[in-house]
Design an enzyme around this catalytic site. Sequence first.
Site, short mmCIF file in Angstrom:
data_model
loop_
_atom_site.label_atom_id
_atom_site.label_comp_id
_atom_site.label_asym_id
_atom_site.label_seq_id
_atom_site.Cartn_x
_atom_site.Cartn_y
_atom_site.Cartn_z
NE ARG A 1 23.17 -53.87 42.97
CZ ARG A 1 22.53 -54.34 44.04
NH1 ARG A 1 21.52 -55.17 43.89
NH2 ARG A 1 22.91 -53.96 45.24
CE LYS B 1 29.98 -44.04 22.61
NZ LYS B 1 30.74 -43.00 21.86
CD GLU C 1 25.65 -37.00 13.82
OE1 GLU C 1 26.64 -37.67 13.46
OE2 GLU C 1 25.71 -36.11 14.70
CE LYS D 1 26.14 -45.20 16.91
NZ LYS D 1 25.75 -44.01 17.66
CD GLU E 1 34.14 -44.05 20.64
OE1 GLU E 1 32.93 -44.06 20.91
OE2 GLU E 1 34.77 -43.04 20.32
NE ARG F 1 29.79 -46.48 19.56
CZ ARG F 1 28.81 -46.76 20.42
NH1 ARG F 1 28.85 -47.86 21.14
NH2 ARG F 1 27.80 -45.93 20.56
CG ASN G 1 34.03 -39.77 17.59
OD1 ASN G 1 33.00 -39.26 18.02
ND2 ASN G 1 34.61 -40.80 18.16
CG HIS H 1 31.17 -35.81 15.80
ND1 HIS H 1 30.86 -36.15 14.50
CD2 HIS H 1 29.98 -35.79 16.47
CE1 HIS H 1 29.55 -36.34 14.40
NE2 HIS H 1 28.99 -36.12 15.58
CG HIS I 1 31.95 -32.92 19.97
ND1 HIS I 1 32.36 -34.23 20.00
CD2 HIS I 1 30.60 -32.94 19.97
CE1 HIS I 1 31.29 -35.01 20.01
NE2 HIS I 1 30.20 -34.26 19.99
CG HIS J 1 25.56 -32.58 17.51
ND1 HIS J 1 26.78 -32.62 18.15
CD2 HIS J 1 25.50 -33.70 16.73
CE1 HIS J 1 27.42 -33.71 17.77
NE2 HIS J 1 26.67 -34.39 16.92
P1 NAD Z 1 16.08 -33.82 20.96
O1 NAD Z 1 15.90 -35.14 21.58
O2 NAD Z 1 16.28 -32.66 21.83
O3 NAD Z 1 14.87 -33.51 19.96
C1 NAD Z 1 14.83 -32.27 19.30
C2 NAD Z 1 13.49 -31.58 19.46
O4 NAD Z 1 12.54 -32.15 18.57
C3 NAD Z 1 12.87 -31.70 20.85
O5 NAD Z 1 12.28 -30.47 21.19
C4 NAD Z 1 11.79 -32.77 20.67
O6 NAD Z 1 10.72 -32.57 21.56
C5 NAD Z 1 11.35 -32.53 19.26
N1 NAD Z 1 10.85 -33.71 18.56
C6 NAD Z 1 11.39 -34.95 18.58
N2 NAD Z 1 10.77 -35.75 17.72
C7 NAD Z 1 9.79 -35.03 17.14
C8 NAD Z 1 8.81 -35.31 16.15
N3 NAD Z 1 8.74 -36.50 15.56
N4 NAD Z 1 7.95 -34.32 15.82
C9 NAD Z 1 8.05 -33.10 16.39
N5 NAD Z 1 8.96 -32.77 17.30
C10 NAD Z 1 9.83 -33.72 17.68
O7 NAD Z 1 17.34 -33.82 19.93
P2 NAD Z 1 18.08 -34.96 19.14
O8 NAD Z 1 18.85 -34.26 18.11
O9 NAD Z 1 17.18 -36.08 18.75
O10 NAD Z 1 19.07 -35.58 20.22
C11 NAD Z 1 20.13 -34.83 20.75
C12 NAD Z 1 20.73 -35.58 21.92
O11 NAD Z 1 21.22 -36.84 21.47
C13 NAD Z 1 21.87 -34.87 22.59
O12 NAD Z 1 21.67 -34.84 23.97
C14 NAD Z 1 23.08 -35.73 22.26
O13 NAD Z 1 24.06 -35.71 23.26
C15 NAD Z 1 22.46 -37.08 22.11
N6 NAD Z 1 23.23 -38.01 21.28
C16 NAD Z 1 23.50 -39.24 21.78
C17 NAD Z 1 24.19 -40.17 21.04
C18 NAD Z 1 24.44 -41.54 21.59
O14 NAD Z 1 25.20 -42.32 21.00
N7 NAD Z 1 23.80 -41.90 22.69
C19 NAD Z 1 24.61 -39.85 19.74
C20 NAD Z 1 24.31 -38.59 19.24
C21 NAD Z 1 23.62 -37.67 20.02
ZN ZN Z 2 27.00 -36.27 16.15
#
Ligand code: NAD
Ligand code: ZN
Length: 384
Positions: A126, A148, A190, A247, A257, A261, A265, A268, A272, A284
């Site tokens: 939990r 999130k 971003e 942020k 949101e 918040r 977007n 986006h 999206h 993305h």
């Molecule tokens: P990711 O986590 O897939 O990382 C991208 C790639 O880079 C991966 O292969 C990872 O292994 C590699 N990597 C990461 N750090 C590294 C480093 N320092 N050196 C070498 N390689 C490295 O991608 P991302 O863009 O960080 O995250 C995308 C995700 O985030 C999506 O699933 C998206 O939905 C989510 N997201 C969430 C929110 C939120 O508010 N929670 C906001 C935006 C995006």
């Molecule tokens: Zn984004």
Amino acid sequence: IANITTIPLLNIPNLIQIGYQLMDHIASDLTRNVNNVSNYVIITDTQLAPLYLSTLYKLIQSHLKLNQRLLTRILPCGEQSKSRNTKAQIEDFLLNQKCTRDTCLIALGGGVIGDLVGFVASTFMRGVPFVQIPTTLLAMVDSSIGGKTAIDTAHGKNLIGTFWQPKRIYMNLSFLETLPKREIANGMAEVIKTFAISNEPEFIKLENGKNQIESAILGFSDQSDATKLDADRSMLMSVVSACAAYKAYIVTEDEKEDGLRGLLNFGHSIGHAYEAHLSPEWLHGECVSLGLIHEAELSYYLGHCSSNVISRLKKCLQLYDLPIKFDEKSKHRLGLAQVMDTMKVDKKNKGDQKRIVLLKKVGSALDNKPTDVSDVAIEHVLSK
Ligand code: NAD
Ligand code: ZN
């Protein structure tokens, strides 16, 4: 603490901590501040484990009390890990290891690891504490902040999840040295988005500071000139801090949101929809880049900003290696009807009414929430 910028989040001081070469600091601060637990579990991916896991492991280990354990779990890298399956596997691992409520999960990775580990933390027993150690630029300026958490299903991305806040967010900018260039650009989308809606002086810094930001990320700069490297690094640190602080401010005002918040977007709503058709070939941030341009064009078309806003935005995106138009093949996959149809399922819509963040000028959104926009206006801009 020397050379560390701290940012409050949800009225908790020091929740976000930003700096270079932070590994030592992370290990001591983490074990000091999330200390009433028996287990720490670092969860990371196959890409990051060989780079950073053993260093972090040893440092945390050196701070443990006698009755505390440190466990690790390495997942395949990539979006596919944000699944029900992987969540269940982590849970089974924790249960097999007899972890109970006094367990702290440590998410070492990009947004994929952060979203997934946050979700596991929010439902395990939990809810257990977790900390974010974002390693991508996108995770630093965006996904690690705001609570999130989510996994994907065949029906779409991020459809199952919770709001669950981390106890700490550590942004070690030194991690960016190993991040592939395309992932840096992905995060820059971003950053550009954030300053476009909130802060013209920071936007100008981006317009003028490409070389500094790049050399700070790569870390080598002109090594003979330590002063220059220091200046470049403070520049990158100020940009990441300003972006994270905005942020954090937005999330503090509107955690779930309900309005404000929604400003994040910008780019986006349309972005999206592009992503739904172009992923995984397009990242993305690359889809958001086009989304930003087209939503700025919509703002111009509706009479809210000058055309100069569009050209500055385009120039800045291009400067940071982001696409500003579609290649023929991609254009082919993006029929107007399909894009409009995909936009219908945006989580942010109210019924049939599309809501989009519009710009007044560079650094200011039109309103403090997304604006209702007619399908006719969107179709006009998208069919140009
Ligand atoms: P990711 O986590 O897939 O990382 C991208 C790639 O880079 C991966 O292969 C990872 O292994 C590699 N990597 C990461 N750090 C590294 C480093 N320092 N050196 C070498 N390689 C490295 O991608 P991302 O863009 O960080 O995250 C995308 C995700 O985030 C999506 O699933 C998206 O939905 C989510 N997201 C969430 C929110 C939120 O508010 N929670 C906001 C935006 C995006
Ligand atoms: Zn984004």
